[in-house]
Design a protein around this motif. Sequence first.
Motif, PDB file in Angstrom:
ATOM      1  N   GLU A 200       0.827  -1.211   0.000  1.00  0.00           N
ATOM      2  CA  GLU A 200       0.000   0.000   0.000  1.00  0.00           C
ATOM      3  C   GLU A 200       0.859   1.257   0.000  1.00  0.00           C
TER       4      GLU A 200
ATOM      5  N   SER B 146       2.379   1.824  -3.398  1.00  0.00           N
ATOM      6  CA  SER B 146       1.402   2.396  -4.317  1.00  0.00           C
ATOM      7  C   SER B 146       1.183   3.873  -4.025  1.00  0.00           C
ATOM      8  N   ARG B 147       1.094   4.213  -2.756  1.00  0.00           N
ATOM      9  CA  ARG B 147       0.854   5.609  -2.357  1.00  0.00           C
ATOM     10  C   ARG B 147       1.996   6.521  -2.800  1.00  0.00           C
TER      11      ARG B 147
ATOM     12  N   GLU C  80       4.327   5.726  -5.012  1.00  0.00           N
ATOM     13  CA  GLU C  80       4.721   5.409  -6.386  1.00  0.00           C
ATOM     14  C   GLU C  80       6.205   5.023  -6.470  1.00  0.00           C
TER      15      GLU C  80
END
Length: 231
Positions: free
Chosen positions: A49, A52-53, A55
Amino acid sequence: MAVENFLQRLPVPPTRAPSARRSHNIYVDLQREIVLGMLAPRSVLLELELASRFEVSQGTVREALLLLQEEGLVHRLPHRGTTVADCRADDAEELIRLRHDIECRGVRRAVARYGVALAEPMRRHLAAMQAAAASGDEYLLSVHDRAFHAELFDCADLPPVQPVLARCLVHAHRFKILHPAQNRDLLETANRHQVIIDALASAEVEQVVAALSHHITTIVDFGPNILGAGA
């Protein structure tokens, strides 16, 4: 003595590759969120997570989490992931006792080495704290507050002890922020350092130790006996 931005003095991986800079920036962002309580104590951090946050790759996130682990702000357990450290009064009280011993011993050495010259760089840190307080940025205030104490201790020339003090500082600030006194004023928090600067300007070592001791033991109200009997 050079006065550096404290954020630039936070632990950085030994390489200067772009991924290392990214992991350091993520570390600073996550430290801010943990200290301010945006990431709550005992909450779970998932590498996927976070990757993803921000990048970035999971490896870059892992480097940032390892830096936070060194400060004790997260716990990483095999097969159980990463959890934000709790923020308990018992822990804070013991760290403040430890911090008191480290800083009050260290400042004696610092005054012996530099005398009244210590006061000027501390004034610059105070000005930075006051500016952060005026802007309402509690985290930036904590960064400059920690820089004040870190640089003062740097002058004691005890490098192996510095990481221990750094951990004490960040946890004391986190506890204070997450357990605020009623109507706590940020500018008042910054200005509490003035008495230390005044004592440094006198170069009277016992006056400096007394000012620093009072400052540390009144950061959080644990009562009059925080240092124990005979302290």
